[in-house]
Write a protein that holds these residues in place. Structure first.
Motif, short mmCIF file in Angstrom:
data_model
loop_
_atom_site.label_atom_id
_atom_site.label_comp_id
_atom_site.label_asym_id
_atom_site.label_seq_id
_atom_site.Cartn_x
_atom_site.Cartn_y
_atom_site.Cartn_z
N ALA A 49 0.85 -1.20 0.00
CA ALA A 49 0.00 0.00 0.00
C ALA A 49 0.88 1.24 0.00
O ALA A 49 1.90 1.28 0.69
CB ALA A 49 -0.91 0.02 1.23
N LEU A 51 0.68 5.77 -0.23
CA LEU A 51 -0.14 6.97 -0.03
C LEU A 51 0.68 8.16 -0.49
O LEU A 51 1.75 8.43 0.04
CB LEU A 51 -0.49 7.11 1.46
CG LEU A 51 -1.36 8.29 1.88
CD1 LEU A 51 -2.76 8.14 1.31
CD2 LEU A 51 -1.43 8.38 3.40
N THR A 57 -4.28 6.74 -2.82
CA THR A 57 -3.85 5.43 -2.34
C THR A 57 -3.72 4.44 -3.49
O THR A 57 -4.37 4.56 -4.53
CB THR A 57 -4.84 4.87 -1.31
OG1 THR A 57 -6.14 4.78 -1.92
CG2 THR A 57 -4.94 5.78 -0.09
N TYR A 59 -3.12 0.01 -3.76
CA TYR A 59 -3.01 -1.24 -3.01
C TYR A 59 -2.62 -2.39 -3.93
O TYR A 59 -3.02 -2.46 -5.09
CB TYR A 59 -4.34 -1.59 -2.34
CG TYR A 59 -4.79 -0.58 -1.32
CD1 TYR A 59 -5.67 0.45 -1.67
CD2 TYR A 59 -4.34 -0.64 -0.01
CE1 TYR A 59 -6.09 1.38 -0.73
CE2 TYR A 59 -4.75 0.29 0.94
CZ TYR A 59 -5.62 1.30 0.57
OH TYR A 59 -6.03 2.21 1.50
#
Length: 124
Positions: A49, A51, A57, A59
């Motif tokens: 993940a 950010l 974001t 994933y």
């Protein structure tokens, strides 16, 4: 220099939840790219993940829909909420910082400048 310290790991049964924290100190950067990685025994480091500085974001497919990455800028802390944990999630989990607003690809662990020492997550 930026120091990163992970916490919140532990042992949990399959289907359970954990929240990992990553506290940043030192020359704490503005909201830059932050990422969570994990490494299981006999396996390479996997990006799970990221950010961006703009809170976008990304994933890995293996955790999408189960894990959530967030950040509290006032506390200089990054989080990873992990739900519906599976035995295959067992690994050492690391947070990392990349001093740019945009993040490298999930497979780009080598680009991250700062790393914590990791926290163990065991799912049985």
């Amino acid at each position: 220099q930026v120091q990163l310290v992970e916490s919140g790991g532990g042992s949990v049964q399959a289907g359970g939840s954990l929240t990992l924290s990553c506290s940043a100190s030192g020359r704490t950067p503005p909201p830059y790219c932050m990422g969570w990685f994990r490494q299981a025994p006999q396996k390479g480091r996997e990006g799970i993940a990221t950010l961006t500085g703009d809170d976008i974001t990304l994933y890995a497919e293996s955790v999408k829909g189960r894990f959530t990455i967030t950040r509290d800028n006032a506390r200089n802390t990054l989080y990873l909420r992990m739900d519906n944990l599976r035995p295959e999630d067992t690994a050492m989990y690391f947070c990392a910082a990349y001093p740019r607003a945009n993040c490298p690809p999930l497979g780009g662990a080598r680009f991250y400048n700062y790393w914590g020492h990791g926290t163990q997550v065991t799912v049985s």
